[in-house]
Design a protein around this motif. Structure first.
Motif, short mmCIF file in Angstrom:
data_model
loop_
_atom_site.label_atom_id
_atom_site.label_comp_id
_atom_site.label_asym_id
_atom_site.label_seq_id
_atom_site.Cartn_x
_atom_site.Cartn_y
_atom_site.Cartn_z
N ILE A 1 47.70 -34.57 2.26
CA ILE A 1 47.34 -33.23 1.79
C ILE A 1 47.48 -33.19 0.28
O ILE A 1 48.57 -33.34 -0.26
N LEU A 2 46.36 -33.00 -0.40
CA LEU A 2 46.36 -32.85 -1.86
C LEU A 2 46.47 -31.37 -2.18
O LEU A 2 45.64 -30.57 -1.74
N GLY A 3 47.47 -31.00 -2.96
CA GLY A 3 47.73 -29.59 -3.22
C GLY A 3 48.59 -29.02 -2.11
O GLY A 3 48.33 -27.93 -1.59
N ALA A 4 49.63 -29.75 -1.76
CA ALA A 4 50.43 -29.40 -0.57
C ALA A 4 51.43 -28.29 -0.80
O ALA A 4 52.07 -27.84 0.15
N SER A 5 51.59 -27.82 -2.03
CA SER A 5 52.61 -26.81 -2.30
C SER A 5 52.15 -25.38 -2.06
O SER A 5 52.96 -24.47 -1.95
N GLY A 6 50.83 -25.17 -1.98
CA GLY A 6 50.32 -23.84 -1.69
C GLY A 6 50.48 -23.50 -0.22
O GLY A 6 50.78 -24.37 0.62
N GLN A 7 50.24 -22.23 0.13
CA GLN A 7 50.47 -21.81 1.51
C GLN A 7 49.53 -22.49 2.49
O GLN A 7 49.93 -22.82 3.61
N LEU B 1 52.48 -35.57 1.48
CA LEU B 1 52.30 -34.33 0.74
C LEU B 1 52.22 -34.65 -0.75
O LEU B 1 53.14 -35.25 -1.31
N VAL B 2 51.12 -34.23 -1.38
CA VAL B 2 50.87 -34.54 -2.78
C VAL B 2 50.73 -33.26 -3.58
O VAL B 2 49.92 -32.39 -3.25
N SER B 3 51.50 -33.14 -4.64
CA SER B 3 51.36 -32.05 -5.61
C SER B 3 52.18 -32.44 -6.83
O SER B 3 52.79 -33.51 -6.85
N ARG B 4 52.19 -31.59 -7.81
CA ARG B 4 53.00 -31.90 -8.99
C ARG B 4 54.49 -31.96 -8.64
O ARG B 4 55.21 -32.83 -9.12
N ASP C 1 49.16 -35.63 -10.44
CA ASP C 1 48.28 -34.67 -11.10
C ASP C 1 46.85 -35.08 -10.78
O ASP C 1 46.40 -36.17 -11.16
N LEU C 2 46.11 -34.23 -10.06
CA LEU C 2 44.75 -34.58 -9.65
C LEU C 2 43.78 -34.62 -10.82
O LEU C 2 42.64 -35.07 -10.65
N MET C 3 44.20 -34.17 -12.00
CA MET C 3 43.37 -34.33 -13.19
C MET C 3 43.40 -35.77 -13.70
O MET C 3 42.59 -36.15 -14.53
N ASP C 4 44.34 -36.56 -13.19
CA ASP C 4 44.49 -37.96 -13.59
C ASP C 4 43.88 -38.85 -12.51
O ASP C 4 44.33 -38.85 -11.36
N ALA C 5 42.86 -39.60 -12.87
CA ALA C 5 42.14 -40.40 -11.88
C ALA C 5 43.02 -41.45 -11.23
O ALA C 5 42.96 -41.66 -10.01
N GLN D 1 46.32 -41.47 -10.87
CA GLN D 1 47.30 -40.85 -9.99
C GLN D 1 46.65 -40.38 -8.68
O GLN D 1 47.25 -40.48 -7.61
N THR D 2 45.41 -39.89 -8.78
CA THR D 2 44.70 -39.47 -7.57
C THR D 2 44.41 -40.67 -6.68
O THR D 2 44.58 -40.61 -5.45
N GLN D 3 44.00 -41.77 -7.28
CA GLN D 3 43.75 -42.99 -6.52
C GLN D 3 45.01 -43.44 -5.77
O GLN D 3 44.97 -43.75 -4.57
N ALA D 4 46.12 -43.45 -6.45
CA ALA D 4 47.39 -43.88 -5.83
C ALA D 4 47.80 -42.94 -4.71
O ALA D 4 48.37 -43.37 -3.70
N SER D 5 47.51 -41.65 -4.88
CA SER D 5 47.89 -40.67 -3.86
C SER D 5 47.09 -40.84 -2.57
O SER D 5 47.60 -40.59 -1.48
N VAL D 6 45.85 -41.27 -2.70
CA VAL D 6 44.95 -41.38 -1.55
C VAL D 6 45.08 -42.73 -0.85
O VAL D 6 44.80 -42.85 0.35
N GLU D 7 45.49 -43.75 -1.56
CA GLU D 7 45.56 -45.10 -1.00
C GLU D 7 46.32 -45.13 0.33
O GLU D 7 47.41 -44.56 0.45
N GLY D 8 45.73 -45.76 1.33
CA GLY D 8 46.37 -45.88 2.63
C GLY D 8 46.13 -44.71 3.55
O GLY D 8 46.64 -44.69 4.68
N SER D 9 45.34 -43.73 3.12
CA SER D 9 45.09 -42.53 3.92
C SER D 9 43.86 -42.72 4.81
O SER D 9 42.85 -43.27 4.39
N GLU D 10 43.95 -42.21 6.02
CA GLU D 10 42.80 -42.15 6.91
C GLU D 10 42.01 -40.87 6.67
O GLU D 10 40.79 -40.87 6.62
#
Length: 310
Positions: A4-10, A29-32, A47-51, A53-62
């Motif tokens: 989940i990208l942006g996992a801190s919101g409701q 769970l991914v967020s700042r 930070d999803l503004m950083d390419a 960091q976004t790549q690392a966050s998604v790696e291994g995800s189905e």
């Protein structure tokens, strides 16, 4: 792994609960500043503004759920949404992850015409144009075969926890505080509102339904649409408060917006309050007939009970 990208919101928080309850315990769970929702969650700060960091966050995800939000600021939306969406699409493509995107209706015409999934885009301001841009960006990537994705679109929402919406901030929060609720322009037009836990449950279901991909889905809402006047009356009964409200006229909104940037940012949405807002979710309800939509009575009761437990 489902991420989940942006996992801190409701929406992200409720989504994490839904996924753990119904589908998987492998959740990232991914967020700042991510916080644990379930005891098995993996936390990643990014930070999803950083390419990279976004790549690392998604790696291994189905499956990747894009539920990130931004402050209601036209300049921020215009500058950041395209960068974030490009980074997320590129990361999902690179790692072969399916993408579930939580979308809104800012780009729809603000008329009384019933809104279906094929409704045309006709934004009324910079935030709507930003959302149109990133939705078209994703649709283009889907058409090119770069990413397998599903678009989950929701109307105005209300709900428990950290829900941030116009209805929560101008109506529900005021009533709970014993204050006068505020409504933009008219209180006698029909509204379509979605309860945030319903939106997240529906996203989890769509994300784990292979034949749902490649499509746009309107998330399920209570078809017993109420005017704001009726909604406030019901909320007052549930909350046990007087239920006073005032209707802000156009000139009052203009005056307040000169001093309050948050109110100023709602200006492009004002036409939707002049007329009935009929968001149609029949496609979802036909495909998933066993999905139980929360009624307004039930949703407001959940908000009341949560408030009492604080």
């Amino acid at each position: 792994m489902q991420t989940i990208l942006g996992a801190s919101g409701q929406i992200g928080r409720e989504l994490a609960r839904s996924l753990k309850r119904d589908f998987t315990s492998e959740i990232r769970l991914v967020s700042r500043n991510p916080e644990t929702i379930n005891d098995t969650d993996e936390l990643v700060s990014a930070d999803l503004m950083d390419a990279s960091q976004t790549q690392a966050s998604v790696e291994g995800s189905e499956i990747v759920y894009m539920t990130a939000g931004l402050p209601i600021d036209s300049q921020i939306w215009t500058e950041r949404w395209p960068v974030m969406m490009r980074n997320v699409i590129d990361a999902c493509e690179a790692h072969g992850a399916r993408l579930v995107y939580f979308d809104n209706t800012y780009m729809y015409p603000q008329t009384s015409e019933p809104q279906h999934e094929e409704a045309p885009f006709s934004p009324n301001g910079p935030k709507g144009r930003a959302r149109e841009m990133i939705t078209r960006m994703l649709l283009g990537a889907m058409a090119q075969g770069r990413v397998e994705a599903v678009i989950c679109r929701a109307p105005e929402f209300y709900g428990t926890g950290k829900t941030k919406s116009i209805t929560n901030s101008t109506v529900i929060d005021n009533l709970l505080a014993g204050k006068t609720a505020k409504v933009f322009l008219r209180d006698d037009t029909l509204r379509t509102l979605i309860f945030t836990p319903d939106a997240s449950r529906a996203m989890a279901l769509l994300g784990n339904t292979p034949d749902a991909y490649g499509q746009t889905w309107h998330l399920p809402c209570d078809d017993n649409r109420l005017t704001y006047r009726q909604f406030i009356q019901l909320a007052a009964e549930v909350f046990g408060v007087a239920g006073h409200h005032t209707v802000l006229k156009r000139w009052q909104h203009w005056l307040a917006s000169r001093f309050n940037p948050t109110i100023r940012e709602t200006e492009e949405l004002l036409p939707r309050y002049k007329t009935d807002n009929v968001f149609v979710s029949d496609k979802f309800k036909t495909r998933f007939p066993d999905f139980r939509v929360t009624s307004y009575q039930e949703g407001l009761t959940a908000i009341r009970d949560e408030q009492a437990d604080r």
